[in-house]
Design an enzyme around this catalytic site. Structure first.
Site, PDB file in Angstrom:
ATOM      1  N   CYS A 114      60.507 -58.301  64.641  1.00  0.00           N
ATOM      2  CA  CYS A 114      59.474 -57.185  64.040  1.00  0.00           C
ATOM      3  C   CYS A 114      58.852 -57.118  64.939  1.00  0.00           C
ATOM      4  O   CYS A 114      59.131 -57.741  66.439  1.00  0.00           O
ATOM      5  CB  CYS A 114      58.201 -57.838  63.320  1.00  0.00           C
ATOM      6  N   GLY A 129      62.208 -53.458  63.478  1.00  0.00           N
ATOM      7  CA  GLY A 129      62.081 -53.789  61.853  1.00  0.00           C
ATOM      8  C   GLY A 129      61.679 -52.703  61.443  1.00  0.00           C
ATOM      9  O   GLY A 129      61.300 -51.363  61.716  1.00  0.00           O
ATOM     10  N   ASN A 160      54.794 -61.510  64.828  1.00  0.00           N
ATOM     11  CA  ASN A 160      56.784 -61.314  65.156  1.00  0.00           C
ATOM     12  C   ASN A 160      57.242 -62.645  65.351  1.00  0.00           C
ATOM     13  O   ASN A 160      56.713 -63.608  66.455  1.00  0.00           O
ATOM     14  CB  ASN A 160      56.830 -60.605  66.370  1.00  0.00           C
ATOM     15  N   GLY A 161      57.681 -63.640  64.340  1.00  0.00           N
ATOM     16  CA  GLY A 161      58.738 -64.842  64.827  1.00  0.00           C
ATOM     17  C   GLY A 161      58.777 -65.237  63.280  1.00  0.00           C
ATOM     18  O   GLY A 161      59.045 -65.027  62.530  1.00  0.00           O
ATOM     19  N   TYR A 171      70.861 -58.079  72.525  1.00  0.00           N
ATOM     20  CA  TYR A 171      70.874 -57.515  71.240  1.00  0.00           C
ATOM     21  C   TYR A 171      69.233 -56.538  70.735  1.00  0.00           C
ATOM     22  O   TYR A 171      69.378 -55.122  71.156  1.00  0.00           O
ATOM     23  CB  TYR A 171      71.411 -57.603  70.589  1.00  0.00           C
ATOM     24  N   SER A 195      73.581 -50.498  71.720  1.00  0.00           N
ATOM     25  CA  SER A 195      72.842 -51.763  71.973  1.00  0.00           C
ATOM     26  C   SER A 195      74.273 -52.603  73.379  1.00  0.00           C
ATOM     27  O   SER A 195      73.623 -53.059  73.971  1.00  0.00           O
ATOM     28  CB  SER A 195      72.547 -52.940  71.609  1.00  0.00           C
ATOM     29  N   ASP A 209      77.652 -56.121  72.286  1.00  0.00           N
ATOM     30  CA  ASP A 209      76.996 -56.929  72.761  1.00  0.00           C
ATOM     31  C   ASP A 209      76.598 -58.242  72.679  1.00  0.00           C
ATOM     32  O   ASP A 209      76.813 -59.185  72.732  1.00  0.00           O
ATOM     33  CB  ASP A 209      75.557 -56.658  72.473  1.00  0.00           C
ATOM     34  N   CYS A 226      69.750 -69.028  64.373  1.00  0.00           N
ATOM     35  CA  CYS A 226      68.300 -69.075  65.035  1.00  0.00           C
ATOM     36  C   CYS A 226      67.061 -69.206  64.308  1.00  0.00           C
ATOM     37  O   CYS A 226      66.818 -69.087  62.712  1.00  0.00           O
ATOM     38  CB  CYS A 226      67.351 -67.585  65.287  1.00  0.00           C
ATOM     39  N   CYS A 273      71.017 -70.154  69.916  1.00  0.00           N
ATOM     40  CA  CYS A 273      71.964 -69.799  69.442  1.00  0.00           C
ATOM     41  C   CYS A 273      73.854 -69.459  69.212  1.00  0.00           C
ATOM     42  O   CYS A 273      74.159 -70.064  69.143  1.00  0.00           O
ATOM     43  CB  CYS A 273      71.573 -68.166  68.703  1.00  0.00           C
TER      44      CYS A 273
END
Ligand code: AMP
Length: 469
Positions: free
Chosen positions: A12, A38, A112-113, A252, A293, A356, A392, A449
């Site tokens: 987000c 988002g 965000n997260g 990205y 990207s 990417d 992730c 990741c």
């Protein structure tokens, strides 16, 4: 345990402003610059000093605010949010900011997260009698703050944050203050800027540029800022740990014009392409990138190789990001609708196709086929980041391990499945080289990741000290 974690991953964007008469309008503009983070929902909560008012809905920023009358959203402070969720919980209730009214006043939150222990915390809250209205971890934080017995809001927020495990950037607003918090590893980006006398906060600096604000500094890992009419105070809710900014923000997610931790995203991507060319050169006639990207990395690859960079693939700008469609079948359709080859450029050529990253392999497979159908003689796939082999848990949609093509196949198998003539990834050290240019400024990145090494542990108790900026 990491493998047990279930939740809504969120890529987000958050934006906040304090001390400007056009707070809601500027937040709306700021959200435009964060729209890429988002597209499922957007909202603003505005503060006129006496009450908080909300305007939010599902959809793109423009759609959500089409009917908005900014004179109804008057106030000198606001927070805003753009939302992207990955686990089906896409309804209105989860669109942020969330706004709560209590007898002691109102509180709005934007996040965000991903809070990894939200499920456990929610269970504890329910056992104690709370009934939560959303499936969002943001609501969990609101309940933790409200239940705190600390004397003031700042300490209550610090105490609540200490219970969270994960990666998060929070904006919290009450009638008289705005609080800004970043997780102890600083995995998600968050910057502070100024617009005249007003304070601005945003996930990415691209939002500052759009409204004409100037960048002041990054929010520090484990820092809690309090912004009010008296100014900005900094405190700490967790011991400062080594920063681990999410590598995928550079690879990205973020906009090329944003600077993250003093590193420009476009420049870092270009260096990723250059490193990739040094590590995995390809005999080819032309280099092309998957828009948008991968363009920066493709330019870097071409420059390093001394090959022409060409626009071999174009993107239909009116279709959202590939991942928004939930099923594999729809995802594949999405790619087809979104990207087209430029026949005259690729026909009869040996093409290097830069992307990417590869997650499930859908994009690469379809693009290789598309380029070959358009007459490319050879397609050499070069990926400007290391292979993604672990999910992730910090707020990026990275799927489960089963779906990650690189976690379940050798490079040769992937090359076959994707239909490429060759394939190569950037190494981990190549990525570090490209992003962490100066270790004294940039303290490091989270590559969980790509490596399976997860940096987040439980937060430490923090001592609180105050410094005025
Ligand atoms: P896939 O098609 O599943 O291999 O996904 C790779 C493509 O999705 C690449 O072209 C990336 O630009 C893009 N991508 C990478 N990570 C993400 C993410 N977390 N969310 C949405 N798209 C992504």
């Amino acid at each position: 345990m990491l493998t047990e974690i279930k939740g809504i991953n969120e890529e987000c964007g958050v934006f906040g402003i304090w001390g400007h008469e056009k707070a809601a309008e500027l937040t709306y503009y700021g959200l435009h610059a964060l729209q890429h983070r988002g597209q499922e929902g957007a909202g603003v909560v505005v503060n006129d000093g006496e009450s908080l008012k909300i305007h939010k809905d599902t959809g793109l920023v423009n759609d959500v605010f089409k009917q908005a009358n900014f004179s109804d959203l008057a106030g000198n402070a606001a927070i805003g949010h753009v939302r992207y969720s990955t686990q089906g919980e896409k309804g209105y209730a989860n669109v942020q900011p969330l706004l709560f009214h209590t007898q002691q006043g109102s509180m709005a939150l934007a996040h965000n997260g991903n809070v990894m222990n939200a499920y456990e915390l929610r269970g504890e809250l329910e056992n104690e009698g709370s009934i939560l209205q959303t499936t969002s971890d943001t609501e969990v934080l609101a309940h933790l703050i409200k239940r705190s017995t600390k004397a003031n809001k700042e300490e209550a927020i610090a105490e609540a944050l200490q219970k969270l495990v994960g990666a998060y950037a929070y904006l919290i607003m009450t009638e008289d203050r705005m609080y800004v918090a970043l997780d102890p590893r600083g995995i998600r980006p968050l910057s502070i800027g100024r617009l005249g006398d007003a304070y601005v906060v945003a996930s990415e600096t691209s939002a500052f540029d759009l409204i004409g604000a100037t960048f002041e500094r990054e929010v520090l890992p484990g820092e809690l800022l309090t912004i009010s009419d008296e100014g900005l105070y900094s405190t700490r809710f967790a011991m400062r740990e080594q920063r681990r900014m999410c590598a995928m923000e550079y690879v990205y997610l973020s906009r090329p014009d944003s600077d993250l931790n003093h590193v420009n995203v476009h420049a870092s991507r270009k260096r990723m392409g250059m490193e990739l060319a040094k590590e995995a050169p390809a005999e080819a006639d032309v280099v092309t990138g998957v828009p948008d990207s991968s363009i920066s990395a493709a330019i870097g690859y071409a420059e390093q190789m001394g090959l022409p960079y060409e626009m071999g693939i174009i993107k239909n700008r009116y279709i959202g990001r590939t991942f928004i469609q939930p099923s594999q079948e729809l995802r594949e359709q999405g790619v087809k609708m979104k990207l087209s080859p430029v026949r005259k450029i690729v026909s009869g050529k040996r093409v290097v196709m830069i992307d990417d990253s590869i997650v499930r392999g859908t994009t690469s497979r379809r693009i290789v086929k598309m380029l070959k159908d358009a007459g490319a003689m050879e397609v050499h796939v070069r990926i400007a980041s290391p292979s993604i082999v672990s999910p992730c848990f910090y707020g990026i949609d990275m799927s489960t391990k089963d779906e990650l093509i690189a976690a379940n196949n050798t490079l040769d198998e992937m090359c076959d499945q994707i239909g490429a003539d060759s394939i190569a990834y950037l190494s981990e050290s190549g990525l570090e080289q490209a992003v962490v240019k100066d270790k004294t400024i940039h303290q490091g990145i989270c590559t969980a990741c790509m490596t399976g090494k997860y940096p987040v542990k439980k937060t430490n108790e923090a001592t609180i000290s105050y410094t005025k900026m």
